[in-house]
Scaffold this motif. Structure first.
Motif, PDB file in Angstrom:
ATOM      1  N   GLY A 235      44.695  73.519  43.178  1.00 37.08           N
ATOM      2  CA  GLY A 235      44.212  73.900  41.689  1.00 37.08           C
ATOM      3  C   GLY A 235      45.520  74.082  41.012  1.00 37.08           C
ATOM      4  N   THR A 236      46.325  75.162  41.189  1.00 34.48           N
ATOM      5  CA  THR A 236      47.634  75.341  40.628  1.00 34.48           C
ATOM      6  C   THR A 236      48.198  74.270  40.622  1.00 34.48           C
ATOM      7  OG1 THR A 236      47.636  77.711  41.085  1.00 34.48           O
ATOM      8  CG2 THR A 236      49.705  76.776  40.655  1.00 34.48           C
ATOM      9  N   LEU A 237      48.415  73.442  41.995  1.00 36.37           N
ATOM     10  CA  LEU A 237      49.109  72.458  42.336  1.00 36.37           C
ATOM     11  C   LEU A 237      48.057  71.251  42.830  1.00 36.37           C
ATOM     12  CD1 LEU A 237      52.203  73.894  43.932  1.00 36.37           C
ATOM     13  CD2 LEU A 237      52.298  72.895  41.867  1.00 36.37           C
ATOM     14  N   ALA A 238      48.546  69.943  43.050  1.00 37.32           N
ATOM     15  CA  ALA A 238      47.782  69.141  43.569  1.00 37.32           C
ATOM     16  C   ALA A 238      48.503  68.043  44.562  1.00 37.32           C
ATOM     17  CB  ALA A 238      47.370  67.893  42.706  1.00 37.32           C
ATOM     18  N   ASP A 239      48.557  67.732  45.582  1.00 38.12           N
ATOM     19  CA  ASP A 239      49.028  66.721  46.645  1.00 38.12           C
ATOM     20  C   ASP A 239      49.262  65.543  45.861  1.00 38.12           C
ATOM     21  OD1 ASP A 239      49.996  65.470  48.673  1.00 38.12           O
ATOM     22  OD2 ASP A 239      48.296  66.027  50.068  1.00 38.12           O
ATOM     23  N   ALA A 240      50.627  64.980  45.827  1.00 38.16           N
ATOM     24  CA  ALA A 240      50.885  63.799  45.168  1.00 38.16           C
ATOM     25  C   ALA A 240      50.394  62.374  46.156  1.00 38.16           C
ATOM     26  CB  ALA A 240      52.405  63.667  44.820  1.00 38.16           C
ATOM     27  N   ALA A 241      50.498  62.691  47.253  1.00 39.17           N
ATOM     28  CA  ALA A 241      49.883  61.785  48.283  1.00 39.17           C
ATOM     29  C   ALA A 241      48.981  62.289  48.979  1.00 39.17           C
ATOM     30  CB  ALA A 241      51.130  61.172  48.887  1.00 39.17           C
ATOM     31  N   PRO A 242      47.819  62.312  48.681  1.00 43.34           N
ATOM     32  CA  PRO A 242      46.626  62.680  49.540  1.00 43.34           C
ATOM     33  C   PRO A 242      46.135  62.067  50.597  1.00 43.34           C
ATOM     34  CG  PRO A 242      45.708  62.267  47.438  1.00 43.34           C
ATOM     35  CD  PRO A 242      47.183  62.235  47.166  1.00 43.34           C
ATOM     36  N   ASN A 243      46.591  60.596  50.235  1.00 42.01           N
ATOM     37  CA  ASN A 243      46.289  59.772  51.401  1.00 42.01           C
ATOM     38  C   ASN A 243      47.521  59.098  52.208  1.00 42.01           C
ATOM     39  OD1 ASN A 243      43.304  59.711  51.259  1.00 42.01           O
ATOM     40  ND2 ASN A 243      43.773  58.595  49.224  1.00 42.01           N
ATOM     41  N   GLY A 244      48.468  59.834  51.711  1.00 40.85           N
ATOM     42  CA  GLY A 244      49.955  59.482  52.512  1.00 40.85           C
ATOM     43  C   GLY A 244      50.073  59.470  54.001  1.00 40.85           C
ATOM     44  N   ASP A 245      51.329  58.716  54.390  1.00 41.36           N
ATOM     45  CA  ASP A 245      51.659  58.707  55.952  1.00 41.36           C
ATOM     46  C   ASP A 245      52.038  59.868  56.290  1.00 41.36           C
ATOM     47  OD1 ASP A 245      51.065  55.899  55.377  1.00 41.36           O
ATOM     48  OD2 ASP A 245      52.871  55.446  54.885  1.00 41.36           O
ATOM     49  N   LYS A 246      51.933  60.162  57.811  1.00 39.47           N
ATOM     50  CA  LYS A 246      52.604  60.987  58.421  1.00 39.47           C
ATOM     51  C   LYS A 246      53.912  61.143  58.227  1.00 39.47           C
ATOM     52  CE  LYS A 246      48.429  61.918  60.237  1.00 39.47           C
ATOM     53  NZ  LYS A 246      47.543  63.037  59.939  1.00 39.47           N
ATOM     54  N   THR A 247      54.553  62.438  58.318  1.00 40.39           N
ATOM     55  CA  THR A 247      55.934  62.428  58.180  1.00 40.39           C
ATOM     56  C   THR A 247      56.840  63.135  59.207  1.00 40.39           C
ATOM     57  OG1 THR A 247      55.918  64.707  57.189  1.00 40.39           O
ATOM     58  CG2 THR A 247      55.826  62.837  55.855  1.00 40.39           C
ATOM     59  N   TYR A 248      56.133  63.738  60.268  1.00 41.28           N
ATOM     60  CA  TYR A 248      56.884  64.309  61.422  1.00 41.28           C
ATOM     61  C   TYR A 248      56.164  64.178  62.682  1.00 41.28           C
ATOM     62  CZ  TYR A 248      59.220  67.743  64.299  1.00 41.28           C
ATOM     63  OH  TYR A 248      59.800  68.585  65.228  1.00 41.28           O
TER      64      TYR A 248
END
Length: 295
Positions: A235-248
């Motif tokens: 709400g304050t922020l939004a996820d830039a890659a909501p359907n993005g790949d895993k990272t770790y």
């Protein structure tokens, strides 16, 4: 309670670090009939900005080998204008050759840098240069108002720690072609108990609430976006890659914990994770548009 502390010393330190690395709501009135007939008025042009977040694992790759040249090459391949880094050693210890990684990466990449230590400990042996570990922001563009904010942490350097305010939440204002943005770099608690991360989210939101204009929060959140302790961010922020790949972990990722997040006035064109063996995390890069200030 807002636990953020803004100390004048941080401003002086920020200025010194930046100099040293220079080598490198009112309601909107309804439209009138004449306005509607005239059609939409063009707004100020948007300014592109590529950002990235990368936990560099203190310069060690998936193979456990310290190789800062490899780290620098991985960052260079992202071709990002601004990069938030986590797990940055500054003369921390033998694992990274007592290297000032923040400065060395800035030199190799020809970028400016602001380093925000989480830990700042006496040198070993006593009297030597201080040992520091924290986060950093690299930028191709000028940075101003660099600050190292405190958020709740559970120290890894003291016995029987309790949650308490500690530094290591970096903020810089980046100025790019007539636009500006607040850029933050963070590294949240890694433990399975979410309570410290929940407190850290509240503390970060307190810092963000004191700033106006576009905001970009980069970091290793040590939690996936749908984790309950991160819920207040959205709400304050939004996820830039909501359907993005895993990272770790980087070799065969099963969690998406490295995130680029933006305020509603920032447009996201695209975002993705990049494959690299230079760390145990994969970096995430995003192409953004910022609104240029009206003249």
């Amino acid at each position: 309670m807002d636990r953020t502390i803004r100390r004048p010393a941080h401003r002086a330190l920020a200025a010194a670090v930046l100099a040293a690395t220079a080598v490198l709501g009112a309601a909107v009135p309804s439209a009138t009939a004449a306005d509607r007939a005239a059609g939409p008025r063009p707004g100020p042009p948007r300014v592109p900005l590529r950002v990235a977040t990368y936990n560099i694992h203190a310069g060690a790759g998936e193979d456990g080998v310290f190789d800062l040249d490899r780290t620098a090459a991985a960052i260079r391949d992202l071709d990002a204008d601004v990069v938030g880094l986590q797990e940055v050693d500054v003369r921390w210890g033998a694992r990274s050759g007592f290297t000032d990684e923040a400065r060395e990466l800035a030199v190799r990449l020809g970028m400016r840098v602001f380093f925000a230590p989480i830990y700042d400990l006496p040198g070993d042996p006593a009297g030597g240069e201080r040992r520091r570990f924290g986060v950093a922001v690299l930028s191709r563009f000028p940075m101003r108002d660099a600050r190292n904010h405190e958020i709740t942490r559970l120290s890894t350097q003291t016995p029987d720690p309790v949650p308490a305010p500690a530094p290591g939440f970096a903020e810089v204002t980046v100025r790019v072609r007539g636009a500006s943005a607040h850029v933050y770099a963070t590294h949240l608690d890694y433990r399975s108990d979410p309570s410290v991360r929940r407190a850290q989210v509240d503390d970060m939101l307190g810092v963000l609430a004191g700033d106006t204009g576009p905001k970009v929060l980069l970091g290793d959140f040590n939690a996936e976006p749908d984790a309950p302790e991160l819920a207040r961010l959205w709400g304050t922020l939004a996820d830039a890659a909501p359907n993005g790949d895993k990272t770790y972990p980087a070799a065969d990722p099963v969690r998406r914990i490295d995130l680029v997040t933006v305020s509603p006035d920032v447009t996201v064109l695209r975002a993705h994770a990049s494959v690299s063996p230079a760390s145990d995390h994969r970096p995430v890069v995003a192409d953004l548009l910022l609104r240029r200030r009206a003249r």
